[in-house]
Design an enzyme around this catalytic site. Structure first.
Site, PDB file in Angstrom:
ATOM      1  N   LYS A  13       0.813  -1.220   0.000  1.00 17.51           N
ATOM      2  CA  LYS A  13       0.000   0.000   0.000  1.00 17.51           C
ATOM      3  C   LYS A  13       0.844   1.266   0.000  1.00 17.51           C
ATOM      4  O   LYS A  13       0.638   2.161  -0.816  1.00 17.51           O
ATOM      5  CB  LYS A  13      -0.923   0.045   1.232  1.00 17.51           C
ATOM      6  CG  LYS A  13      -1.904  -1.093   1.334  1.00 17.51           C
ATOM      7  CD  LYS A  13      -2.825  -0.906   2.532  1.00 17.51           C
ATOM      8  CE  LYS A  13      -2.123  -0.847   3.866  1.00 17.51           C
ATOM      9  NZ  LYS A  13      -1.742  -2.139   4.452  1.00 17.51           N
ATOM     10  N   ARG A  88      -9.801   1.116   9.044  1.00 26.35           N
ATOM     11  CA  ARG A  88      -9.467  -0.258   9.396  1.00 26.35           C
ATOM     12  C   ARG A  88     -10.583  -0.927  10.184  1.00 26.35           C
ATOM     13  O   ARG A  88     -10.484  -2.109  10.502  1.00 26.35           O
ATOM     14  CB  ARG A  88      -8.191  -0.280  10.238  1.00 26.35           C
ATOM     15  CG  ARG A  88      -6.909  -0.411   9.409  1.00 26.35           C
ATOM     16  CD  ARG A  88      -5.719  -0.313  10.343  1.00 26.35           C
ATOM     17  NE  ARG A  88      -4.602  -1.097   9.922  1.00 26.35           N
ATOM     18  CZ  ARG A  88      -3.519  -0.599   9.306  1.00 26.35           C
ATOM     19  NH1 ARG A  88      -3.454   0.674   8.989  1.00 26.35           N
ATOM     20  NH2 ARG A  88      -2.517  -1.385   8.993  1.00 26.35           N
ATOM     21  N   ARG A 122      11.946  -5.955   5.117  1.00 28.68           N
ATOM     22  CA  ARG A 122      11.626  -4.557   4.808  1.00 28.68           C
ATOM     23  C   ARG A 122      12.493  -3.592   5.617  1.00 28.68           C
ATOM     24  O   ARG A 122      12.797  -3.847   6.778  1.00 28.68           O
ATOM     25  CB  ARG A 122      10.146  -4.327   5.129  1.00 28.68           C
ATOM     26  CG  ARG A 122       9.709  -2.890   5.003  1.00 28.68           C
ATOM     27  CD  ARG A 122       8.233  -2.782   4.837  1.00 28.68           C
ATOM     28  NE  ARG A 122       7.507  -2.908   6.080  1.00 28.68           N
ATOM     29  CZ  ARG A 122       6.189  -2.719   6.169  1.00 28.68           C
ATOM     30  NH1 ARG A 122       5.476  -2.433   5.095  1.00 28.68           N
ATOM     31  NH2 ARG A 122       5.592  -2.834   7.330  1.00 28.68           N
ATOM     32  N   ARG A 155      11.300  -1.617  11.053  1.00 30.85           N
ATOM     33  CA  ARG A 155      10.184  -1.264  11.932  1.00 30.85           C
ATOM     34  C   ARG A 155      10.101  -2.239  13.097  1.00 30.85           C
ATOM     35  O   ARG A 155      10.257  -3.431  12.902  1.00 30.85           O
ATOM     36  CB  ARG A 155       8.870  -1.306  11.140  1.00 30.85           C
ATOM     37  CG  ARG A 155       8.553   0.007  10.466  1.00 30.85           C
ATOM     38  CD  ARG A 155       7.406  -0.099   9.515  1.00 30.85           C
ATOM     39  NE  ARG A 155       6.187  -0.697  10.082  1.00 30.85           N
ATOM     40  CZ  ARG A 155       5.015  -0.707   9.456  1.00 30.85           C
ATOM     41  NH1 ARG A 155       4.899  -0.162   8.257  1.00 30.85           N
ATOM     42  NH2 ARG A 155       3.974  -1.253  10.015  1.00 30.85           N
ATOM     43  N   ARG A 166      -0.556  -8.769  13.216  1.00 25.88           N
ATOM     44  CA  ARG A 166      -1.109  -7.768  12.287  1.00 25.88           C
ATOM     45  C   ARG A 166      -1.938  -8.436  11.196  1.00 25.88           C
ATOM     46  O   ARG A 166      -2.978  -7.918  10.792  1.00 25.88           O
ATOM     47  CB  ARG A 166       0.019  -6.921  11.685  1.00 25.88           C
ATOM     48  CG  ARG A 166       0.536  -5.873  12.685  1.00 25.88           C
ATOM     49  CD  ARG A 166       1.950  -5.412  12.372  1.00 25.88           C
ATOM     50  NE  ARG A 166       2.091  -4.874  11.045  1.00 25.88           N
ATOM     51  CZ  ARG A 166       3.230  -4.952  10.332  1.00 25.88           C
ATOM     52  NH1 ARG A 166       4.282  -5.533  10.828  1.00 25.88           N
ATOM     53  NH2 ARG A 166       3.281  -4.420   9.141  1.00 25.88           N
TER      54      ARG A 166
END
Ligand code: ADP
Ligand code: ZN
Length: 217
Positions: A13, A88, A122, A155, A166
């Site tokens: 996203k 969300r 990531r 992160r 998540r």
């Protein structure tokens, strides 16, 4: 064009939204980026959301809705925007309906195995928030952002345990929103990613073609 970019954590996203921003001249409101910025600066908002974000749980709706409203107010009149990470929950979606109209949902469909591969490698720029991947979207110089020279970090919620939480939160609390928008007859543009090596440019070009068909680009 007012769009929601929708998809599981790690579905791309943020990467796509930032590319659409420069190609289409729209604003992007990225909830997760806003929270991480506030965490980094240690603001009162950062302190309020820290526990949730670090555990991979949703921040309570009243806090999120307040933050969204503040940021929407900064979008110049007549300029389009993409919401990344909002809504969300059904409550967040319903609140938004009283504020602005959504023209399109950009849905990212990505299998779980790709998501897990991507999230675990990531890296994020600590200065501009650009997203890299040590395996598939490498920076030119190790540990350094191509765009601004900032340093890259992992992160704190990109750990295997929090990634699992998540994904579960997405399945349980966020994916029911798709049905909500189908019932509202909001058009969908669906991108199905099947391999790890699909370049973001390809995905974004296809999205723009589809947006043109809807007269939104
Ligand atoms: P992801 O990569 O999981 O899609 P984001 O960067 O969008 O993550 O968000 C990171 C975290 O910020 C979420 O796990 C959640 O704790 C919090 N968050 C972001 N957006 C929302 C929202 N709309 N409602 C509640 N919590 C949110
Ligand atoms: Zn950077």
């Amino acid at each position: 064009m007012n769009a929601i970019i929708f998809g599981a954590p790690g579905s791309g996203k943020g990467t796509y939204a930032s590319r659409l921003k420069s190609k289409l001249g729209v604003d992007v409101i990225a909830m997760g980026d806003i929270f991480r910025e506030n965490l980094k600066e240690g603001t009162p908002l950062g302190k309020k959301v820290k526990g949730y974000v670090e555990k991979g749980l949703l921040v309570p709706d009243d806090i999120v809705i307040d933050v969204l409203k503040q940021h929407l107010n900064k979008v110049p009149k007549g300029k389009g925007f993409i919401l990344d990470g909002y809504p969300r929950t059904i409550e967040q979606a319903e609140t938004f309906e009283g504020i602005a109209k959504i023209d399109v949902i950009l849905l990212q469909m990505v299998p779980d195995w790709i998501i897990i591969e991507r999230l675990s490698s990531r890296r994020i720029c600590n200065n501009c928030g650009a997203v890299y991947n040590l395996r598939f979207l490498k920076p030119k110089v190790d540990g350094i952002c191509d765009k601004c020279g900032g340093s890259l970090y992992q992160r704190s919620d990109d750990t295997p345990e929090v990634i699992k939480r998540r994904l579960q939160v997405y399945q349980e609390q966020t994916s029911p929103l798709l049905q909500h928008y189908k019932e509202k007859k909001v058009p969908f543009i669906v991108s199905s990613i099947k391999g790890l090596d699909t370049p973001p440019e390809t995905v974004v070009e296809t999205m723009i073609k589809e947006l043109k068909k809807l007269n939104l680009a």
